[in-house]
Design an enzyme around this catalytic site. Structure first.
Site, PDB file in Angstrom:
ATOM      1  CG  PHE A 118     -14.078 -36.314 -36.702  1.00  0.00           C
ATOM      2  CD1 PHE A 118     -14.688 -37.550 -36.711  1.00  0.00           C
ATOM      3  CD2 PHE A 118     -12.709 -36.250 -36.936  1.00  0.00           C
ATOM      4  CE1 PHE A 118     -13.942 -38.710 -36.956  1.00  0.00           C
ATOM      5  CE2 PHE A 118     -11.966 -37.393 -37.180  1.00  0.00           C
ATOM      6  CZ  PHE A 118     -12.583 -38.624 -37.186  1.00  0.00           C
ATOM      7  CG  ASP A 212      10.469 -41.135 -50.428  1.00  0.00           C
ATOM      8  OD1 ASP A 212      11.187 -41.044 -49.420  1.00  0.00           O
ATOM      9  OD2 ASP A 212      10.014 -42.215 -50.847  1.00  0.00           O
ATOM     10  CD  GLN A 231      -3.346 -33.292 -36.843  1.00  0.00           C
ATOM     11  OE1 GLN A 231      -3.749 -34.115 -37.657  1.00  0.00           O
ATOM     12  NE2 GLN A 231      -4.007 -32.202 -36.549  1.00  0.00           N
ATOM     13  CG  HIS A 233      -4.399 -38.786 -33.783  1.00  0.00           C
ATOM     14  ND1 HIS A 233      -5.047 -39.300 -32.686  1.00  0.00           N
ATOM     15  CD2 HIS A 233      -5.328 -38.697 -34.756  1.00  0.00           C
ATOM     16  CE1 HIS A 233      -6.319 -39.504 -32.994  1.00  0.00           C
ATOM     17  NE2 HIS A 233      -6.510 -39.151 -34.241  1.00  0.00           N
ATOM     18  CG  LEU A 243      -5.060 -43.096 -35.538  1.00  0.00           C
ATOM     19  CD1 LEU A 243      -4.394 -41.844 -35.016  1.00  0.00           C
ATOM     20  CD2 LEU A 243      -5.713 -42.820 -36.867  1.00  0.00           C
ATOM     21  CD  GLU A 246     -10.488 -35.945 -33.842  1.00  0.00           C
ATOM     22  OE1 GLU A 246      -9.249 -35.782 -33.853  1.00  0.00           O
ATOM     23  OE2 GLU A 246     -11.288 -35.133 -34.305  1.00  0.00           O
ATOM     24  NE  ARG A 277      -7.107 -35.444 -35.314  1.00  0.00           N
ATOM     25  CZ  ARG A 277      -7.166 -36.114 -36.456  1.00  0.00           C
ATOM     26  NH1 ARG A 277      -6.220 -35.944 -37.365  1.00  0.00           N
ATOM     27  NH2 ARG A 277      -8.148 -36.941 -36.689  1.00  0.00           N
ATOM     28  CG  HIS A 343      -2.202 -38.510 -37.307  1.00  0.00           C
ATOM     29  ND1 HIS A 343      -2.346 -39.846 -37.613  1.00  0.00           N
ATOM     30  CD2 HIS A 343      -3.343 -37.907 -37.729  1.00  0.00           C
ATOM     31  CE1 HIS A 343      -3.531 -40.037 -38.180  1.00  0.00           C
ATOM     32  NE2 HIS A 343      -4.145 -38.870 -38.279  1.00  0.00           N
ATOM     33  CD  GLU A 373      -0.043 -36.594 -44.582  1.00  0.00           C
ATOM     34  OE1 GLU A 373      -0.857 -37.519 -44.789  1.00  0.00           O
ATOM     35  OE2 GLU A 373       0.682 -36.538 -43.578  1.00  0.00           O
ATOM     36  NE  ARG A 384      -4.956 -33.981 -41.062  1.00  0.00           N
ATOM     37  CZ  ARG A 384      -5.665 -35.086 -40.813  1.00  0.00           C
ATOM     38  NH1 ARG A 384      -6.941 -35.157 -41.152  1.00  0.00           N
ATOM     39  NH2 ARG A 384      -5.108 -36.129 -40.225  1.00  0.00           N
ATOM     40  CB  SER A 389      -6.320 -35.256 -44.175  1.00  0.00           C
ATOM     41  OG  SER A 389      -5.395 -35.797 -45.066  1.00  0.00           O
ATOM     42  CG  LEU A 390      -9.521 -39.413 -45.485  1.00  0.00           C
ATOM     43  CD1 LEU A 390     -10.564 -40.452 -45.075  1.00  0.00           C
ATOM     44  CD2 LEU A 390      -8.395 -40.100 -46.248  1.00  0.00           C
TER      45      LEU A 390
END
Ligand SMILES: Cc1cc2nc3c(=O)[nH]c(=O)nc-3n(C[C@H](O)[C@H](O)[C@H](O)COP(=O)(O)OP(=O)(O)OC[C@H]3O[C@@H](n4cnc5c(N)ncnc54)[C@H](O)[C@@H]3O)c2cc1C
Length: 577
Positions: A118, A212, A231, A233, A243, A246, A277, A343, A373, A384, A389-390
C-alpha cells in the site's frame, strides 16, 4: 429523560468497536449507540483496500517500529509519536481479534491472512477482504452489537452536545422518522461520527459524511485540531468522484498521462504509484494543470490491463464493477479515467491517547471522548497512509471503550435541565419549518461546496484562501434565509439536511481559517506561496476555537517521543520517496 452510563454517537467501525469493548469489559454498564443511519450504512462499510498491521505473514522483516516510521514519515512528522506507537504496536493483536470474531480476511495459500502493498508502507502489511474490507469488518462488529444487546437508536440525529460548567453532560437528538425530540444525560459520551467529505463538491465519502460531530464539538466550545489537512485520494473515478481503491495500484496498476508515460517517475521514483497520497494527488493535479491530462482533459488514466483478467477479478473486483457500472468501461481491456477526490479528514477533535477529548492543550474535557475519523489523536499528522484509518478505528475504538468503562465507574449522572433543552430544540425545529426564506437548501449547499472546492483544494495560497473565507462568511449569513418545502415532521429529510448544512458551513469555515494561518507546506496542506515545510515555526498542531461568530487559532506541540527509541528515523527530516 433518557439516562445511560455511556452514549456512543456513531455506528461505524470506531463506535461499534468501542461498544463491543465496553460490553466485554463490564456488561453491567448501561450503554446506548445512536446513529443517524442504520449502523451497517455507516461510511466504514465502503472501505475497500484494507487494514495495516505488521503481522509478518508475507514479509518477516516487518515490525511495529517500521510501521510507526512509515506512518510518521507519511504524516510529514506532524503525527504524535506516542499515539503512533500505540497504533502500530497494537495492530497485530486487533487483527487477530477481528479474525476471531469471524471477519473473512483474504488468505495466503497456506491459510494465513494475506497482506498487500500500500502507498507509503515500505513492507507488504495491508490485510484485506478482496476490496470490500470495511464491509467484512463492519458486519461482524454490528452483529456483535446485537449479540451484546446494545440498544441502538437508529435514524436518530444528534443536534446538540450539552456542555455545561466545563463538562459534557448529555445530548439532544431528534428522531428522523417522526421528528420527536429526546434529551439524554450520560456519565460519558463518545463521538465516533466520522468525516466531513461532503464539505467539498467531489468526494469519495457517502452523503452522511457531513462532519456533524465536529460541528457540535466546535459549537460546544471545544477546539478542532489540524483541520487544514484534508486528504485528496489520488484516484477518484472521473467525473463521478467515487473511490477507486489504492489496492488497485497496490496490485500493480499504472498511472499514465496523455503521452502514455508513467509520470510518477518524475515525482517519487522510488515508490512510483505507491507514493503517499498527498504526493500522488499533487502529481496528478500538476499533470492536469500543465496540460498532460488525457486528451488535454481534467483526468489521467489508471491502467490495469497488464494485470490480466484473472488477477483483476480476484483481487479488485469492486473497482472493476465500479468502472463498468458508472462509465461502461471494462478495465480488463481499457484504462479508466481518474483524478483526485476528497477522501479523508486528518484533523478532528483532539484527544489524549486514551481518547478523552481536550478542552485546550493539556486540559481534558470531563465526560467527553472521541475516536475514529472525527478524532485527532493524532496518528495521521499532515497526511494519512492508506489502510491506517481502519486500523485507527479499531485500535482506538477499543481503547475508547476500555477507557470509558473505567472512567464512568466513579462518576455520577450529571444534572441536565431536560425541559429547557427540549423546549429550545423544539423551538429551533419549528423556526426552521416556519422561516419564510427564499433559498433552497440544495442551492446554498452546492454554492458552499463549490466555494470550498475552488478555494481550499490541493494547491492553496493566501489570496485564494482569504477570498474563500470572505465568501464563506457571506454564505453563512444566508443560512437564515433557507426555506423548507416540507412543513411536516414525519420523515422530513429537509430538517436533517438543514442541520447537515449547518455542519458543513461550520466545519468548512474552520478548515479554511486553519489553512490560512499555516504559512508553510506540509503533507496534504500545500501552499504555493510557502512551498517549503517550516519546522522552526510550524512543527505544531493547529487548534481552532469557535468563539461566538469568530474563530480563534492557537497551537500545541507535537509529541516526538519515538526519537528516544530511534533518533535517526524519528527526528524530523526532509521527506523523500
Ligand atoms: C470509499 C472509502 C474507502 C475507504 N477505504 C479505506 C481503506 O481501505 N482502508 C482504510 O484504512 N480506510 C479507508 N477509508 C477510510 C475509513 O473507511 C474511514 O476513515 C473510517 O471507516 C471511519 O470510520 P468511523 O467509525 O470513524 O466513522 P463512519 O464509519 O463514517 O461512521 C460515522 C457514524 O456516525 C454517525 N453520525 C454522524 N453524525 C451523526 C449525527 N449527527 N447524529 C447521529 N449519528 C451521527 C453515522 O450515522 C455513522 O454511524 C475509506 C473511506 C472511504 C470513503
Amino acid at each position: 429523560m433518557l439516562e445511560y452510563d455511556i452514549v456512543i454517537v456513531g455506528g461505524g467501525l470506531a463506535g461499534s468497536r468501542a461498544a463491543v469493548e465496553i460490553a466485554r469489559t463490564d456488561n453491567r454498564l448501561k450503554v446506548a449507540l445512536v446513529s443517524k443511519v442504520h449502523p451497517i450504512r455507516s461510511h466504514s462499510v465502503a472501505a475497500q483496500g484494507g487494514i495495516a498491521a505488521a503481522l509478518q505473514n508475507v514479509d518477516p522483516q516487518d515490525n511495529w517500529l517500521t510501521h510507526a516510521f512509515d506512518t510518521v514519515k507519511g504524516a510529514d512528522y506532524l503525527a504524535d509519536q506516542d499515539a503512533v506507537a500505540v497504533l502500530t504496536q497494537q495492530a497485530p493483536q486487533v487483527i487477530i481479534d477481528l479474525e476471531h470474531m469471524g471477519v473473512l480476511f483474504s488468505r495466503l495459500p497456506d491459510g494465513r491472512i494475506a497482506q498487500r502493498p500500500f502507498g507509503g508502507h515500505t513492507h507488504q502489511r495491508t490485510c484485506y477482504a478482496a476490496d470490500k474490507t470495511g464491509h467484512a469488518i463492519l458486519h461482524e462488529l454490528v452483529s456483535r452489537l446485537f449479540q451484546y444487546k446494545v440498544p441502538i437508536f437508529e435514524e436518530w440525529y444528534v443536534l446538540e452536545l450539552i456542555v455545561e460548567e466545563g463538562e459534557a453532560r448529555g445530548l439532544v437528538m431528534f428522531h428522523i422518522p417522526t421528528g420527536r425530540i429526546e434529551v439524554v444525560r450520560a456519565k460519558a459520551i463518545l463521538f465516533a461520527t466520522g468525516g466531513y467529505g461532503r464539505v467539498f463538491n467531489t468526494t469519495s465519502n457517502d452523503y452522511a459524511s457531513t462532519g456533524d460531530g465536529l460541528c457540535l464539538a466546535a459549537m460546544a466550545g471545544l477546539p478542532l485540531q489540524d483541520m487544514e489537512f484534508v486528504q485528496f485520494h489520488p484516484t477518484g473515478l472521473y467525473p463521478v468522484g467515487v473511490l477507486i481503491s489504492e489496492a488497485v495500484r497496490g496490485e500493480g496498476a499504472h498511472l499514465i498521462n496523455d503521452a502514455g508515460e508513467r509520470f510518477m517517475a518524475g515525482y517519487a521514483p522510488s515508490r512510483m504509484e505507491l507514493a503517499p497520497r498527498d504526493i500522488t494527488s499533487r502529481a496528478i493535479a500538476t499533470e492536469i494543470r500543465e496540460g498532460r491530462g488525457v486528451g488535454g482533459g481534467r483526468y489521467v488514466h489508471l491502467d490495469l490491463r497488464h494485470m490480466g483478467k484473472e488477477k483483476i477479478l480476484e483481487r479488485v473486483p469492486f473497482a472493476h464493477d465500479e468502472a463498468l457500472r458508472h462509465l461502461g468501461i471494462d478495465v480488463v481491456y481499457e484504462p479508466m479515467p481518474v483524478r483526485p477526490t476528497v477522501h479523508y479528514s486528518m484533523g478532528g477533535i483532539p484527544t489524549t491517547v486514551d481518547c478523552q477529548a481536550l478542552a485546550a492543550h493539556g486540559q481534558v474535557m470531563e465526560g467527553f471522548f472521541a475516536a475514529g475519523e472525527c478524532s485527532c489523536v493524532s496518528v495521521h499528522g499532515a497526511n494519512r497512509l492508506g489502510s491506517n484509518s481502519l486500523l485507527e478505528c479499531v485500535v482506538y475504538g477499543a481503547r475508547a471503550g476500555a477507557s470509558l468503562a473505567r472512567y464512568v465507574q466513579d462518576r455520577r449522572l450529571p444534572h441536565v435541565d431536560e425541559a429547557r433543552h427540549r423546549r429550545v430544540a423544539e423551538q429551533g425545529i419549528q423556526n426552521l419549518l416556519d422561516q419564510p426564506g427564499s433559498l433552497r437548501i440544495d442551492a446554498l449547499r452546492r454554492e458552499f461546496q463549490d466555494t470550498l472546492t475552488d478555494h481550499c483544494s490541493i494547491f492553496r495560497d493566501e489570496q485564494i484562501l482569504k477570498t474563500g473565507l470572505e465568501k464563506i462568511q457571506q454564505l453563512k449569513a444566508r443560512y437564515g434565509d433557507i426555506r423548507l418545502d416540507d412543513k411536516g415532521k414525519l420523515y422530513n429529510t429537509e430538517i436533517t439536511e438543514a442541520f447537515e448544512l449547518r455542519s458543513l458551513i461550520t466545519v468548512g469555515e474552520i478548515i479554511v481559517a486553519s489553512a490560512l494561518e499555516r504559512r508553510e507546506s506540509r503533507g496534504a496542506h500545500s501552499r504555493s506561496d510557502y512551498p517549503e515545510r517550516n519546522d522552526g515555526e510550524y512543527l505544531k498542531h493547529t487548534l481552532a476555537y469557535r468563539e461566538g461568530d469568530a474563530l480563534r487559532i492557537d497551537y500545541r506541540p507535537v509529541d516526538l517521543s519515538l526519537q528516544a527509541v530511534d533518533p535517526e528515523r524519528f527526528t524530523p527530516q526532509a521527506r523523500k520517496y
